[in-house]
Design an enzyme around this catalytic site. Sequence first.
Site, PDB file in Angstrom:
ATOM      1  N   LYS A 104     -97.571 -75.107 -33.025  1.00 22.45           N
ATOM      2  CA  LYS A 104     -96.614 -75.194 -31.893  1.00 22.45           C
ATOM      3  C   LYS A 104     -95.515 -75.573 -32.529  1.00 22.45           C
ATOM      4  CE  LYS A 104     -99.863 -77.902 -29.734  1.00 22.45           C
ATOM      5  NZ  LYS A 104    -100.056 -77.702 -28.529  1.00 22.45           N
ATOM      6  N   LYS A 118     -94.831 -83.212 -27.917  1.00 23.18           N
ATOM      7  CA  LYS A 118     -96.124 -82.711 -28.477  1.00 23.18           C
ATOM      8  C   LYS A 118     -96.633 -83.436 -29.312  1.00 23.18           C
ATOM      9  CE  LYS A 118     -94.369 -77.852 -27.693  1.00 23.18           C
ATOM     10  NZ  LYS A 118     -95.167 -76.864 -26.978  1.00 23.18           N
TER      11      LYS A 118
HETATM   12  N1  9L8 Z   1     -93.525 -75.773 -22.841  1.00 24.42           N
HETATM   13  C1  9L8 Z   1     -93.903 -74.786 -22.111  1.00 24.42           C
HETATM   14  C2  9L8 Z   1     -95.447 -74.445 -22.248  1.00 24.42           C
HETATM   15  O1  9L8 Z   1     -96.168 -75.693 -21.676  1.00 24.42           O
HETATM   16  C3  9L8 Z   1     -96.014 -73.331 -21.298  1.00 24.42           C
HETATM   17  O2  9L8 Z   1     -97.134 -73.084 -21.948  1.00 24.42           O
HETATM   18  C4  9L8 Z   1     -94.935 -72.278 -21.642  1.00 24.42           C
HETATM   19  C5  9L8 Z   1     -95.330 -70.810 -20.846  1.00 24.42           C
HETATM   20  O3  9L8 Z   1     -95.345 -71.432 -19.450  1.00 24.42           O
HETATM   21  O4  9L8 Z   1     -93.589 -72.400 -21.627  1.00 24.42           O
HETATM   22  C6  9L8 Z   1     -92.985 -73.435 -22.270  1.00 24.42           C
HETATM   23  C7  9L8 Z   1     -91.751 -73.578 -21.991  1.00 24.42           C
HETATM   24  N2  9L8 Z   1     -90.577 -73.200 -22.798  1.00 24.42           N
HETATM   25  C8  9L8 Z   1     -89.594 -73.438 -22.081  1.00 24.42           C
HETATM   26  C9  9L8 Z   1     -88.295 -73.091 -22.537  1.00 24.42           C
HETATM   27  C10 9L8 Z   1     -87.150 -73.873 -22.108  1.00 24.42           C
HETATM   28  C11 9L8 Z   1     -85.730 -73.309 -22.499  1.00 24.42           C
HETATM   29  C12 9L8 Z   1     -85.545 -72.389 -23.616  1.00 24.42           C
HETATM   30  C13 9L8 Z   1     -84.408 -72.045 -24.171  1.00 24.42           C
HETATM   31  C14 9L8 Z   1     -83.463 -72.683 -23.438  1.00 24.42           C
HETATM   32  C15 9L8 Z   1     -83.345 -73.518 -22.334  1.00 24.42           C
HETATM   33  C16 9L8 Z   1     -84.643 -74.238 -21.999  1.00 24.42           C
HETATM   34  C17 9L8 Z   1     -86.777 -71.865 -24.198  1.00 24.42           C
HETATM   35  C18 9L8 Z   1     -88.068 -72.465 -23.629  1.00 24.42           C
HETATM   36  N3  9L8 Z   1     -89.793 -74.240 -21.142  1.00 24.42           N
HETATM   37  N4  9L8 Z   1     -91.211 -74.363 -21.199  1.00 24.42           N
END
Ligand code: 9L8
Length: 846
Positions: A560, A566
Site C-alpha cells: 500500500k 498505515k
Molecule cells: N485511504 C482510503 C482507503 O481506505 C479507501 O479504501 C479508498 C477507497 O475508498 O480510498 C482511500 C482514499 N484515498 C484518498 C485520496 C485523497 C486525496 C487524493 C488526492 C488529493 C487530495 C485528497 C487522493 C486520494 N482518500 N481516501
Amino acid sequence: MTEHTESRFFTDEPRFRSHPLDEAFARHLEYSLVRDKHTVVPHDSFKALAMAIRERLIRDWLRTQEEYRRNGLKRVYYLSMEFLMGRLLRNILTNLGSYQECRVLLEDLGFSLEDLRELEPDMGLGNGGLGRLAACFLDSMATLGLPAFGYGIRYEFGIFRQTIVGGEQREEADNWLRAGNPWEVVRPELSYRVRFGGRVVTEQSNDGRLEFRWIDTDDVLAVAHDTPVPGYRNGVVNNLRLWQAKATLELDFPDFNRGDYMTAVESKNQSENISKVLYPNDVFHEGRVLRLKQEYFLVAASLQDMLRHFEEQHGPAWDLLAERVAVQLNDTHPALAIPELMRILIDDKGLDWIPAWEITQSTFAYTNHTLMPEALERWPVSLLEELLPRHLQIIYEINQRFLDQLRDDDSADPGRLQRVSIIGAEPDRNVRMANLSVIGSHTVNGVSALHTDILRDTLLADFNRIFPDKIINITNGITPRRWLFDSNPLLAELIMDRIGPEVATDLTQLTKLEDLLEDESFKQDWRNCKWVSKVELARLIEHEQGIEIDPESLFSVQIKRLHEYKRQLLNILHVVTLYRRIKDNPDADIVPRTVLISGKAAPGYGMAKLILQLINGVSRVVNNDTDVDGRLRLVFLPDYSVSLAMKIIPASDLSEQISTAGYEASGTGNMKLALNGALTIGTRDGATVEMAKAIGDENLFLFGLAADEVARLRESYDPHAIYRANPELRGVLDMITGDVFSPGRPGLFKPIFDALVHHGDPFFVVADYDAYIEAQDRAGRCFQERDRWTRLSIINAARMGHFSSDRTVAEYASCVWNVQPVEQACTAPTPDGTWDRVVGNGHATV
Ligand code: 9L8
C-alpha cells in the site's frame, strides 16, 4: 448527399466476419504497424495483439452504446480524477472468455501470451485505493450491465516510477504512452472548450432578469479518448472517457501576429500542461493552481458531454435531468461540477435559481473516502476568484441561501453556522469542498461501516443533524475478475472446478468451499496453488534483487502507499524485534518468515520517505547477517503497481492491515489478500471490521486499540512512559537510533525515534507495539500447524463473498443512483466463438 447515418454502409449484421485472432494479429503486425522480421520490436507484438483483440470488442462496444441511446435508460456518470486501471490485456481476455483460445493461437505462431502480457505498460492513472476502486467499479458496472460511463483525465504521465538508489526512493517519469496506446480511440470530434480566468459582467435582460456573462477567458480544448470496458461475458462494453488538454488554436494569434513566435508556442504548451501529470499524493491535498485547473477541466468537459447527450434526447426538459442522469463524485475532487451545473442551467439555459438548485442537488451524490484533515480540499477564495470568478459567485450564493435557511432554526448552537459554512476563514478565506459536496448532493456515502459512523459523529456531525438521512454507508468491494481470475488463475480454476463457474458473477458462492474443509485432496490442491505462487514470486525476487527467499517460510505482506497512519513502521519494529531475538539467541526456534513490503511515498512526504529508507536499511542488515541463516528475510519490492500487486497477492500467507484504528476509511487490499487465501493480521479499522465479522474474529489475528479507544487515549497518551517500561521495545528503538541500520550515516533515523517517543506518537505505534508482537507470535505458531492454517485460509476466502464490487455497485445502483441494468445487449456467441462460456445473467442481487 446521403447522411452518413443513413448510408447503406452501416448494417446491423457484422460487416466483416470477425477475423480469427491469429490472422488479425499477423495482419496488424504487418499492415497496421508496418513491421517485418528485421524491424519488429517486442512491444509491437503486444500492440498487434491488443489491436486484434480490440477489433473483437468493437461491435459490442458500438451495440452497447447504441442500446443505451435507444432504450433511454437512466445513465450513471462516475467522475474521478483517478482511474488506476493497471494492464488491460488479461482482464479483457478474461471478460471476453478468450484467454485460452488466444494463448493457443499465439503459441502456434511461436509467441507466448504470458510474455506478451508483460510488455503492456500499466495504466497508472491513480495513486492508490481511491483510483483502484474507480477501476473495480467500472468492471462491475459493465458486468451488471449498467449504462455507466467513467470520466477522467488522460494524464500523459501517470503515477511516477519508483527506483531505489542507496536505499532511498527516486522518482522517474512514467511515460506510459511512449509506444502508443492500442486500446484507446481518439475522438477529435468530441472536443469541448473549457474556460478559465476572465471576468463576469452583469446585464439586465429585457424581462428584467439579471444575466451573467463570463467573458475574456483563456480557453483550452478537452479532447475525448475512449477506452472500452467489457463486462464479464455478457456482451456489454462500457466506456471510459479520458480528456486530454489541447490548445484552442494551434498558436496564439495575437502573439503570433506581433511576431512573438516563441511566446505563442509557450502559451500553447501551458494550456496543454493541464493533462500532463497526475499529482502523486494519496490522502493529501496540495493546493496548486494546476491541480485546481485539472479538477475544473474534468468537470467542464464531462458536463458538456453529458448535457449534449441529454439535450439530444430530451431537448430543454431540464426538470427531467435528475430522472435521466446520476452523477457520482469520487471524493470532492470533481465537486466543482456542482457550481458548474448551476452556472450552465442558469446562465446558459435560462433557468431560475430555485429549479436549477433542485435539479443540481438531485443529480449529484458524493462519496467521502477519508477523514484525514490534510486530505480535505480547501481552495483559497482568491484563487477561485482569479480562475473561476463566476463559480465563486455561485458558491457564495449557494452558501448564503443555505445559511439563511439555517438561521431560521435558532435551536442550534452558535458555532454551527461557522462550521457548516462553505467558506472557511483559516488560514485565509477558503472554499471547503467537502461542505460544498454535502450541501450540493442528495446522498453522501462513507466507504465502510466504521468510517460512516465516524463521519456522522465527527466531520459531518452538523450536516447529519441538518440532513438526517443523507449520509449512508456503502462498503467498498473489489472485482473478483481481476483480483482472483486474472491474478490467480490456478486458484480460480480450482475454485470453479469445485463449486462451479457462477462464482465469477456471484462471489457469495464461495461459501460452498466450506463444505470441503474435510476434503484432504482439496486442501492439498489449495496448498499447492499457494505454493506455486510463492515459488513464482520467489523467482521474481531472486531475479530482480538477487535475494533468495524460502517458499516454505511465512510470507507476510504489506502492500500500500507509504503513510504514517498505515504504520509500515509498526511492521518494521516487529522485524527488528525478531532480528534481536535471533541475535540474542541464535538457536531460537523461530518460525521462518519473509516480510514483503511494497509501496510508493509521495515525493514531498519526508517522513514516509524516511520510513522507506529504514525498511531498506533493516532489509540490508537482516538479509546479510549469517546468524539469521535464512530464517528471516525483509524484502522491499520497488515500484508497486497494479500489475505487481497481481503477482504478490496470490503468494501471500499473511495480510498486514495494521493502520491506526479510525484512520483507514476502508482499505481494499485487505479484501484482495483475503480472497486469495491470506489470513489477516489487523486492527479493527475500516472494512477490516466487517471482514472480521464475516470471517469470525477467531479466524484472523485482530489486535490493538479500537477506534474509540484511540480517541479516548489521545487525552493522556504518554509514549515515553511505555518506552521506558518495555525493554523489548526499548531494545528495538535503541537499535534503530544506534545506527545499526544506517551505517555511516549517524542519526539518520533519529527523527523517527523522536516522532514516536518525544513528539507524542500521533499514530499510536508505541501503544500498539506489544499487542502487535503478541498477535504476530500467534500467527507464527498457527502457521506451523499446517492443516489448521489451510482450513483458516479456505474459511477466510470462502467468507469474502460480500466484498465483491458487484455487490457494492448494486447497492449504489439501488440506493443512490436509482438505475436499472440493460437487458443483455448480447448473449449469443459470435461465429468465431468469442464467448468460451456464458456465465451468469449479469444481474447481481443485493
Ligand atoms: N485511504 C482510503 C482507503 O481506505 C479507501 O479504501 C479508498 C477507497 O475508498 O480510498 C482511500 C482514499 N484515498 C484518498 C485520496 C485523497 C486525496 C487524493 C488526492 C488529493 C487530495 C485528497 C487522493 C486520494 N482518500 N481516501
